[in-house]
Design a protein around this motif. Structure first.
Motif, PDB file in Angstrom:
ATOM      1  N   HIS A 158      36.875  36.518  45.200  1.00 59.79           N
ATOM      2  CA  HIS A 158      37.900  37.533  44.950  1.00 59.79           C
ATOM      3  C   HIS A 158      37.639  38.877  45.607  1.00 59.79           C
ATOM      4  O   HIS A 158      38.483  39.757  45.548  1.00 59.79           O
ATOM      5  N   LEU A 194      39.286  40.308  38.445  1.00 62.27           N
ATOM      6  CA  LEU A 194      40.671  39.824  38.361  1.00 62.27           C
ATOM      7  C   LEU A 194      41.406  40.363  37.144  1.00 62.27           C
ATOM      8  O   LEU A 194      42.593  40.652  37.193  1.00 62.27           O
ATOM      9  N   HIS A 245      33.808  39.018  39.114  1.00 57.68           N
ATOM     10  CA  HIS A 245      35.078  39.395  39.745  1.00 57.68           C
ATOM     11  C   HIS A 245      35.835  40.366  38.837  1.00 57.68           C
ATOM     12  O   HIS A 245      35.527  40.503  37.660  1.00 57.68           O
ATOM     13  N   LEU A 294      45.880  35.301  43.323  1.00 57.25           N
ATOM     14  CA  LEU A 294      45.516  35.928  44.596  1.00 57.25           C
ATOM     15  C   LEU A 294      46.477  35.451  45.678  1.00 57.25           C
ATOM     16  O   LEU A 294      47.209  34.473  45.486  1.00 57.25           O
ATOM     17  N   ALA A 338      42.868  40.727  42.197  1.00 53.02           N
ATOM     18  CA  ALA A 338      42.159  40.168  43.359  1.00 53.02           C
ATOM     19  C   ALA A 338      42.066  41.234  44.439  1.00 53.02           C
ATOM     20  O   ALA A 338      43.043  41.908  44.731  1.00 53.02           O
TER      21      ALA A 338
END
Ligand code: SAM
Ligand code: SF4
Length: 315
Positions: free
Chosen positions: A267, A299, A297, A191, A304
């Motif tokens: 995130h 990801l 999240h 991120l 992100a």
């Protein structure tokens, strides 16, 4: 308080500043951070009020972070204020350790229970290249000062950086042999400034885990870390794998940024303003944030969604 997925939320990470005396390559730009206006960051009183409101909703673990929390003026007062809310709060700080020689005693007396000290390398030149401006000895002296002040079970946070510190994994494991230090290897998260980094830098903790499984005496878990104890060692080695093995199902955290935004998930882009709120309004904004925690999240799929760097969120 429970969120919409049945997870009990008991852990608040409170960022007290986005400023830092280091400029770690995976955390912020090389120019550092522009100082925000005094009124744009939470005051010590506001941080205390947020801690109180969070306690009333069932938060029992508070970790002060940043930026570097120890550069924040009033940090010791804030620790004292949080301790005064209740002895039932586990109060920790995540720090790069460089200012502990000056502050460790005061923080201990103010009621801080635990310290996590970030240390990614034991090599002076690599330390300088990761932190851009830091000195390895300052962080090592910080660890010594923390022990001298009476902190026990100090955790060492080590972010794995492929091609930079992955040759030092055994040196870090060895640190746990003679000292009751608890090393935690953490996977780098893509991120902020890390978005778009070469895949070579992103390494999984899995090979370390395979090795530890063969030699470890016992395996436990501590929050999000899977913790291994090697025979005869005084400390432990833990693995935190936000990338290779998600831990969202057991996530019990919320985060507040230094400018007063509640982030239900590290995130996601969702942020709820807390600055300027007091009493019941503040409590209900916190409760609203808890109810907006996403299931997990993204990801591994969309990446992100937050535009913030880690120094603004606090890790
Ligand atoms: N300055 C303090 C320190 O370094 O411990 C506290 C703030 S720092 C943002 C909190 C933690 O986040 C540190 O352990 C740091 O190594 C980690 N961190 C920063 N950027 C990261 C990233 N992209 N992925 C994984 N961990 C990261
Ligand atoms: Fe500062 Fe911590 Fe970010 Fe490093 S990881 S730049 S020490 S806030």
């Amino acid at each position: 308080m429970k969120d919409n997925f049945g997870r009990t939320i008991r852990y608040l990470r409170l960022s007290v500043t986005d400023l830092c005396n280091y400029r770690c390559i995976y955390c912020m730009d090389k120019e550092g951070v522009a100082k925000k206006r005094h009124n744009d960051i939470l005051s010590i009183e506001e941080l205390t009020d947020i801690a109180k409101a969070a306690y009333s909703l069932g938060i029992r673990k508070i970790r002060l972070t940043g930026g570097e929390p120890l550069v924040r003026r009033g940090i010791v007062t804030l620790c004292r204020n949080i301790r005064a809310i209740s002895d039932d709060i586990e109060l920790g700080i995540t720090t790069n350790g460089s200012l502990l020689p000056e502050l460790a005693d005061e923080l201990k007396i103010a009621g801080v229970d635990r310290l996590n000290i970030s240390l990614d390398t034991l090599d002076k030149a690599t330390f300088r290249s990761i932190t851009r401006v830091g000195e390895l000895d300052d962080t090592l002296n910080g660890i010594k000062a923390a022990k001298k002040a009476g902190f026990t079970d100090i955790k060492i946070n080590t972010v794995l950086l492929g091609g930079i510190n992955d040759g030092e994994i055994f040196d870090f494991i060895k640190l746990t042999e003679d000292e009751p230090l608890h090393v935690r290897f953490i996977e780098l998260m893509p991120l902020g400034v890390v978005k778009g980094w070469d895949k070579i830098r992103m390494i999984s903790v899995s090979p370390i885990e395979e090795y530890l499984r063969q030699i470890a005496e016992s395996i436990t878990s501590d929050g999000v870390a899977r913790v291994y104890h090697l025979p005869g060692h005084k400390g432990t080695v833990g693995l935190i794998s936000p990338m290779s093995k998600g831990f969202c199902a057991s996530c019990d955290k919320i985060r507040v940024t230094a400018d007063g935004k509640l982030k239900p998930c590290l995130h996601s882009q969702t942020e709820i303003n807390l600055k300027g709120l007091h009493g019941d309004e503040l409590i209900s904004a916190l409760a609203d944030g808890i109810s907006q925690k996403p299931a997990r999240h993204l990801l591994d799929t969309v990446g992100a969604q937050t535009d913030r760097n880690m120094n603004e969120i606090g890790g």
